[in-house]
Each structure stands twice: as structure tokens, then as C-alpha cells.
Design an enzyme around this catalytic site. Structure first.
Site, PDB file in Angstrom:
ATOM      1  N   GLY A  71       0.789  -1.227   0.000  1.00 30.95           N
ATOM      2  CA  GLY A  71       0.000   0.000   0.000  1.00 30.95           C
ATOM      3  C   GLY A  71       0.819   1.273   0.000  1.00 30.95           C
ATOM      4  O   GLY A  71       0.262   2.372  -0.041  1.00 30.95           O
ATOM      5  N   HIS A  72       2.160   1.180   0.030  1.00 30.66           N
ATOM      6  CA  HIS A  72       2.987   2.391   0.154  1.00 30.66           C
ATOM      7  C   HIS A  72       4.244   2.286  -0.681  1.00 30.66           C
ATOM      8  O   HIS A  72       5.303   2.013  -0.155  1.00 30.66           O
ATOM      9  CB  HIS A  72       3.374   2.600   1.616  1.00 30.66           C
ATOM     10  CG  HIS A  72       3.885   3.973   1.919  1.00 30.66           C
ATOM     11  ND1 HIS A  72       5.221   4.322   1.860  1.00 30.66           N
ATOM     12  CD2 HIS A  72       3.232   5.091   2.292  1.00 30.66           C
ATOM     13  CE1 HIS A  72       5.368   5.585   2.207  1.00 30.66           C
ATOM     14  NE2 HIS A  72       4.185   6.076   2.480  1.00 30.66           N
ATOM     15  N   PHE A  73       4.315   2.510  -1.813  1.00 31.97           N
ATOM     16  CA  PHE A  73       3.305   2.701  -2.833  1.00 31.97           C
ATOM     17  C   PHE A  73       3.419   1.529  -3.791  1.00 31.97           C
ATOM     18  O   PHE A  73       4.544   1.132  -4.096  1.00 31.97           O
ATOM     19  CB  PHE A  73       3.549   4.011  -3.574  1.00 31.97           C
ATOM     20  CG  PHE A  73       3.604   5.212  -2.656  1.00 31.97           C
ATOM     21  CD1 PHE A  73       2.443   5.812  -2.206  1.00 31.97           C
ATOM     22  CD2 PHE A  73       4.820   5.730  -2.235  1.00 31.97           C
ATOM     23  CE1 PHE A  73       2.497   6.934  -1.380  1.00 31.97           C
ATOM     24  CE2 PHE A  73       4.878   6.835  -1.393  1.00 31.97           C
ATOM     25  CZ  PHE A  73       3.715   7.436  -0.967  1.00 31.97           C
ATOM     26  N   VAL A  78       8.128   2.220  -0.989  1.00 30.15           N
ATOM     27  CA  VAL A  78       8.997   3.025  -0.132  1.00 30.15           C
ATOM     28  C   VAL A  78       8.578   2.786   1.320  1.00 30.15           C
ATOM     29  O   VAL A  78       7.393   2.762   1.633  1.00 30.15           O
ATOM     30  CB  VAL A  78       8.862   4.531  -0.479  1.00 30.15           C
ATOM     31  CG1 VAL A  78       9.652   5.383   0.483  1.00 30.15           C
ATOM     32  CG2 VAL A  78       9.288   4.793  -1.905  1.00 30.15           C
TER      33      VAL A  78
END
Length: 170
Positions: A71-73, A78
Site C-alpha cells: 500500500g505504500h506505494f 517506499v
């Protein structure tokens, strides 16, 4: 002690104190005895050096399997900056518990009470090895103030001051 190198980066230097027991290479089993955190929120993999009441040097191996990466990203994974700060805070907690000769199951816990001056200089990605340097700057009763610096391949990734408080539980 903080110093600037020729590139202008802030570097944490603190000489090893003579007469102080230096523990090297605390493995994951010892870390689990000094932190209440467990998967997926245990973020310290190894302790390389620890001077009780003074400093700790620890590692976080960043894997693509980390639960935050999807979810990041998704298009450019990251490590979130807040989790880098959490890595530093967990290293600080290990230093605190070990220095006090206490363990989380002894009825106390260290809470993150504040973060000052957090700066992020470069992204941390899968495959990086995050080196965590934390120094105890001040202790008053059950309040601890630390300076933390995180690096990857010798390059500064993040730095901040961390305030932790020790509280009894139960």
C-alpha cells in the site's frame, strides 16, 4: 556528539566508553526479550552494539515482504518515514530496557511520547539494510530523550530526537 562531515551530513559520533560493558550482536531471541513488539510490528532485526545507558547500534533488514509495501506505494515501494522513526524508537526501547535491567513482562512499558526535528533525507526501499544509531541524551526519572540517526549504505536516511516515557502496566 554530532559532527558534520565534508558533505554537510550530520553524523552521530560517540566513542566507546572505557570500563563500560559493550554487548555485541544481540540476536532476535534477545531482542524479543527486551521488546514487547511482535510480528508484524517488530522492526529491529539485530543489535550490533549496545553500551548500557549510553548508546545502541541496531539493524532493520527491509524486505519486499514487509506488510506496508503493497500500500505504500504499489508502483514504487517506499518504507514510510513514520516506520523509520518507529525503528529508532524500538532501538531506544531496547537500550532503555537493557540499561534498566528490565523486561517488558516485568510490568513496565516504554511509550513513545514525542518526536522532535524529524528529517528524512532519502527513501528506504526493499533490499536496504537500515542501520540505526541511537544515543541516550538525557534521563529524568522515567522520561528519556534520545538522538536517533538512520542510514543506508552510509548515507543519512532519517534523523530525529525521540522522547520515551516508562510506565507501569497492570
Amino acid at each position: 556528539m554530532l559532527r558534520s562531515n565534508p558533505a554537510g551530513l550530520t553524523v552521530l559520533h560517540r566513542p566507546v566508553s572505557k570500563g563500560i560493558d559493550l554487548i555485541e550482536k544481540m540476536d532476535i531471541h534477545a531482542i524479543l526479550q527486551h521488546l514487547p513488539h511482535r510480528f508484524p510490528f517488530l522492526l529491529v532485526d539485530r543489535v550490533l552494539e549496545l553500551e548500557p545507558g549510553i548508546r545502541i547500534k541496531a539493524l532493520k533488514n527491509v524486505s519486499i515482504n514487509e506488510p506496508f509495501f503493497p500500500g505504500h506505494f504499489p508502483h514504487h515501494p517506499v518504507m514510510p518515514g513514520v516506520l523509520i522513526v518507529e525503528c529508532l524508537a524500538q532501538a531506544a526501547a531496547i537500550l532503555s530496557f537493557h540499561s534498566a535491567n528490565a523486561k517488558p513482562d516485568d510490568g513496565s512499558v516504554y511509550y513513545l511520547a514525542g518526536v522532535d526535528g524529524a528529517r528524512f533525507k532519502r527513501p528506504v526501499i526493499a533490499g536496504d539494510q537500515l542501520l540505526l544509531d541511537v544515543v541516550l541524551n538525557r534521563q529524568m526519572r522515567d522520561v528519556y530523550k534520545f538522538k536517533g540517526v538512520a542510514r543506508v549504505d552510509g548515507q543519512l536516511t532519517a534523523e530525529c530526537e525521540i522522547i520515551c516515557v516508562r510506565r507501569s502496566i497492570g
